[in-house]
Design a protein around this motif. Structure first.
Motif, PDB file in Angstrom:
ATOM      1  N   PRO A 206       7.705 -16.607  -8.860  1.00 13.48           N
ATOM      2  CA  PRO A 206       7.990 -17.874  -8.169  1.00 13.48           C
ATOM      3  C   PRO A 206       9.274 -18.552  -8.651  1.00 13.48           C
ATOM      4  CG  PRO A 206       5.671 -17.768  -8.770  1.00 13.48           C
ATOM      5  CD  PRO A 206       6.334 -16.593  -9.417  1.00 13.48           C
ATOM      6  N   GLY A 207       9.620 -18.342  -9.923  1.00 11.48           N
ATOM      7  CA  GLY A 207      10.853 -18.933 -10.451  1.00 11.48           C
ATOM      8  C   GLY A 207      12.088 -18.389  -9.753  1.00 11.48           C
ATOM      9  N   LEU A 208      12.090 -17.080  -9.465  1.00 15.22           N
ATOM     10  CA  LEU A 208      13.215 -16.461  -8.756  1.00 15.22           C
ATOM     11  C   LEU A 208      13.286 -16.983  -7.323  1.00 15.22           C
ATOM     12  CD1 LEU A 208      15.487 -14.367  -8.330  1.00 15.22           C
ATOM     13  CD2 LEU A 208      13.707 -12.677  -7.811  1.00 15.22           C
ATOM     14  N   ILE A 209      12.124 -17.078  -6.664  1.00 15.45           N
ATOM     15  CA  ILE A 209      12.086 -17.565  -5.275  1.00 15.45           C
ATOM     16  C   ILE A 209      12.565 -19.016  -5.212  1.00 15.45           C
ATOM     17  CG2 ILE A 209      10.573 -18.059  -3.310  1.00 15.45           C
ATOM     18  CD1 ILE A 209       8.802 -15.692  -4.316  1.00 15.45           C
ATOM     19  N   ALA A 210      12.111 -19.836  -6.169  1.00 16.02           N
ATOM     20  CA  ALA A 210      12.540 -21.244  -6.203  1.00 16.02           C
ATOM     21  C   ALA A 210      14.049 -21.345  -6.387  1.00 16.02           C
ATOM     22  CB  ALA A 210      11.816 -21.980  -7.332  1.00 16.02           C
ATOM     23  N   ALA A 211      14.600 -20.512  -7.286  1.00 13.72           N
ATOM     24  CA  ALA A 211      16.041 -20.553  -7.549  1.00 13.72           C
ATOM     25  C   ALA A 211      16.842 -20.114  -6.321  1.00 13.72           C
ATOM     26  CB  ALA A 211      16.376 -19.663  -8.744  1.00 13.72           C
ATOM     27  N   LEU A 212      16.396 -19.042  -5.663  1.00 14.64           N
ATOM     28  CA  LEU A 212      17.072 -18.571  -4.445  1.00 14.64           C
ATOM     29  C   LEU A 212      17.024 -19.629  -3.342  1.00 14.64           C
ATOM     30  CD1 LEU A 212      16.008 -14.810  -4.160  1.00 14.64           C
ATOM     31  CD2 LEU A 212      18.344 -15.669  -4.275  1.00 14.64           C
ATOM     32  N   ALA A 213      15.842 -20.261  -3.187  1.00 12.33           N
ATOM     33  CA  ALA A 213      15.686 -21.303  -2.163  1.00 12.33           C
ATOM     34  C   ALA A 213      16.609 -22.482  -2.461  1.00 12.33           C
ATOM     35  CB  ALA A 213      14.230 -21.765  -2.096  1.00 12.33           C
ATOM     36  N   TYR A 214      16.725 -22.847  -3.734  1.00 10.17           N
ATOM     37  CA  TYR A 214      17.583 -23.960  -4.143  1.00 10.17           C
ATOM     38  C   TYR A 214      19.052 -23.644  -3.863  1.00 10.17           C
ATOM     39  CZ  TYR A 214      19.579 -27.611  -7.151  1.00 10.17           C
ATOM     40  OH  TYR A 214      20.291 -28.680  -7.634  1.00 10.17           O
ATOM     41  N   GLN A 341      13.855 -32.495 -11.979  1.00 13.18           N
ATOM     42  CA  GLN A 341      15.220 -32.128 -11.594  1.00 13.18           C
ATOM     43  C   GLN A 341      15.302 -30.610 -11.451  1.00 13.18           C
ATOM     44  OE1 GLN A 341      18.054 -34.096 -10.943  1.00 13.18           O
ATOM     45  NE2 GLN A 341      16.454 -35.652 -10.822  1.00 13.18           N
ATOM     46  N   LEU A 342      15.797 -30.187 -10.310  1.00 11.83           N
ATOM     47  CA  LEU A 342      15.945 -28.744 -10.105  1.00 11.83           C
ATOM     48  C   LEU A 342      17.293 -28.294 -10.658  1.00 11.83           C
ATOM     49  CD1 LEU A 342      14.550 -28.212  -6.486  1.00 11.83           C
ATOM     50  CD2 LEU A 342      13.373 -27.918  -8.649  1.00 11.83           C
ATOM     51  N   GLU A 343      17.244 -27.593 -11.749  1.00 10.12           N
ATOM     52  CA  GLU A 343      18.462 -27.010 -12.320  1.00 10.12           C
ATOM     53  C   GLU A 343      18.262 -25.505 -12.341  1.00 10.12           C
ATOM     54  OE1 GLU A 343      19.001 -28.889 -16.075  1.00 10.12           O
ATOM     55  OE2 GLU A 343      19.464 -30.855 -15.214  1.00 10.12           O
ATOM     56  N   LEU A 344      18.141 -24.965 -11.136  1.00 10.79           N
ATOM     57  CA  LEU A 344      17.771 -23.552 -10.987  1.00 10.79           C
ATOM     58  C   LEU A 344      19.004 -22.728 -10.638  1.00 10.79           C
ATOM     59  CD1 LEU A 344      14.625 -24.205  -8.762  1.00 10.79           C
ATOM     60  CD2 LEU A 344      14.667 -23.895 -11.234  1.00 10.79           C
ATOM     61  N   LYS A 345      19.116 -21.602 -11.272  1.00  7.40           N
ATOM     62  CA  LYS A 345      20.236 -20.694 -11.004  1.00  7.40           C
ATOM     63  C   LYS A 345      19.670 -19.303 -10.778  1.00  7.40           C
ATOM     64  CE  LYS A 345      24.714 -20.059 -10.770  1.00  7.40           C
ATOM     65  NZ  LYS A 345      25.497 -20.725  -9.728  1.00  7.40           N
ATOM     66  N   ALA A 346      19.920 -18.761  -9.590  1.00  9.76           N
ATOM     67  CA  ALA A 346      19.422 -17.421  -9.284  1.00  9.76           C
ATOM     68  C   ALA A 346      20.340 -16.371  -9.905  1.00  9.76           C
ATOM     69  CB  ALA A 346      19.348 -17.225  -7.773  1.00  9.76           C
ATOM     70  N   ASN A 347      19.742 -15.426 -10.614  1.00 11.54           N
ATOM     71  CA  ASN A 347      20.508 -14.340 -11.225  1.00 11.54           C
ATOM     72  C   ASN A 347      20.556 -13.106 -10.331  1.00 11.54           C
ATOM     73  OD1 ASN A 347      21.024 -15.763 -13.666  1.00 11.54           O
ATOM     74  ND2 ASN A 347      18.913 -15.363 -14.302  1.00 11.54           N
ATOM     75  N   TYR A 348      19.704 -13.082  -9.308  1.00  7.92           N
ATOM     76  CA  TYR A 348      19.639 -11.946  -8.395  1.00  7.92           C
ATOM     77  C   TYR A 348      19.590 -12.466  -6.954  1.00  7.92           C
ATOM     78  CZ  TYR A 348      17.837  -9.934 -12.748  1.00  7.92           C
ATOM     79  OH  TYR A 348      17.672  -9.564 -14.051  1.00  7.92           O
ATOM     80  N   GLY A 349      20.035 -11.608  -6.029  1.00 14.77           N
ATOM     81  CA  GLY A 349      19.837 -11.899  -4.609  1.00 14.77           C
ATOM     82  C   GLY A 349      20.877 -12.781  -3.946  1.00 14.77           C
TER      83      GLY A 349
END
Length: 411
Positions: A206-214, A341-349
């Motif tokens: 879910p962390g990856l999906i959240a980051a990609l969505a962000y 606070q969303l501080e999400l960074k996707a490493n893939y995708g």
């Protein structure tokens, strides 16, 4: 997972005969002109042919652009301008500003305008495929690839060819930097939607999906901001789409971030994240209605009734109820007043445009062929020049309905 994408209409153009009577003084020159006329007409046909696929489109574009390059490139690789660049007048309409065309006597204008339509075709092909109910894995890859190709074409035109136009691009027109940037970013965002759908289907973290969505929500926000200074009469509907997709993917990000927090035993924060997700989903729902009511170029659709939209609404509701149940039975944590606070960074995708280059010069262009064009034999009074204010018939796209009160077309 099916998708829904907004699409602006294709550019329309006046027919071009490439008949240079008297100027083309040898059979080789006449043949090149005939090939140009036929390959251009064939390419325009394919734009509205629902059976056309990327392979057919690439073959047609490679042929036409390789022939057209003979009006632009020098044969000896020097920086000298080709003598044929300004021999033919071309007329193209605008995707946003109705059917009054822009006319330029410049082969580079034809190159970038037709290239723009090719990129739009790839986005429309992706949209048709992505809207299918039972999209296969291979079809999803085709959607993803087509959107990246489109982004690459738009990027190449913006960086390498539009700056070469003699007549500067008018503000708010298709080839202007703001619109080109928005198209590029939108293609990247939509390709990432396919990545997100795949990640959800395969039950990725879910962390990856959240980051990609962000990241995807931020792309849509950036595309919208790029259009913010344009006249809302033309760009209003497009901006509603970018806004609603921004809210939609912010809702996704907070929803999956909530799942990540719950898995870390932060149930109170998870509830607050899901509540924020609900807020963004409600905003997206309101924007869907506004989108449907906004006039102007763009898709006719009711996105709030689309499966991809309804699925997210159910997911948020069910996830929030689960968090609230578990907090009532197990955690008993206080729900924070402020959303996390969303501080999400996707490493893939993350999506990058596929690099694009126009094909090499067609083999029919030889020094002898070029020499066979005698510009001294052009008529002095060129009455064949099209008038810039004449209307050009819109392309009959399979999913287009005219919007009578705006003079524009919607696709």
């Amino acid at each position: 997972m099916t998708h829904w994408f907004h699409r602006n209409p294709l550019k329309a153009t006046a027919p071009v005969s490439f008949n240079f009577y008297g100027v083309a003084t040898a059979p080789a020159a006449t043949k090149v002109c005939n090939d140009l006329r036929l390959s251009r007409a064939r390419l325009l046909e394919l734009f509205t042919d629902s059976s056309c696929n990327p392979e057919m489109m690439k073959n047609a574009t490679d042929l036409y652009f390789s022939l057209l390059q003979g009006f632009i490139l020098s044969l000896d690789d020097s920086s000298q301008e080709c003598k044929l660049r300004y021999i033919q007048n071309f007329k193209w309409t605008d995707t946003l500003q109705g059917q009054v065309p822009n006319a330029q006597q410049d082969a580079v204008f034809e190159l970038v305008s037709m290239g723009f339509n090719v990129a739009l075709w790839y986005t429309k092909y992706a949209s048709r495929l992505a809207g299918k109910e039972d999209i296969t894995e291979d079809e999803a890859k085709d959607v993803h690839r087509s959107l990246k190709i489109a982004a690459g074409i738009f990027k190449h035109l913006k960086e390498s060819h539009i700056p070469k136009l003699i007549t500067p691009v008018e503000k708010g027109r298709d080839l202007e930097a703001r619109l080109m940037d928005s198209y590029i970013i939108q293609c990247q965002a939509e390709a990432q939607e396919v990545t997100i759908a795949r990640a959800i289907e395969l039950k990725h973290n879910p962390g990856l999906i959240a980051a990609l969505a962000y990241e995807t929500a931020n792309f849509y926000q950036k595309a919208d901001q790029t259009l913010s200074s344009l006249d809302p009469t033309y760009a209003g509907k497009w901006r509603k789409y970018l806004n609603l997709k921004n809210c939609f993917y912010m809702a996704y990000a907070y929803c999956y971030h909530g799942q990540t927090l719950l898995a870390s035993d932060k149930c109170g924060e998870a509830i607050r994240s899901l509540q924020e997700s609900e807020k963004f989903f409600a905003k997206a729902e309101a924007l869907c209605k506004e989108y449907g009511e906004t006039k102007g170029p763009g898709t006719t659709a009711k996105p709030s009734g689309h499966l991809f939209f309804r699925k997210l609404g159910s997911l948020i509701k069910n996830t929030l109820e689960k968090c609230q149940r578990e907090n009532g039975f197990i955690y008993f944590q206080k729900v924070p007043a402020e959303a996390p606070q969303l501080e999400l960074k996707a490493n893939y995708g993350l999506v990058e445009p596929v690099p694009f280059e126009f094909p090499a010069l067609n083999a029919h262009w030889t020094p002898e062929t070029l020499a066979a064009f005698d510009l001294t034999k052009r008529p002095k009074d060129d009455t064949a020049k099209p008038k810039p204010d004449e209307e050009v018939k819109p392309l009959k796209e399979p999913d287009i309905k005219p919007q009578k009160d705006s003079g524009c077309q919607i696709s």
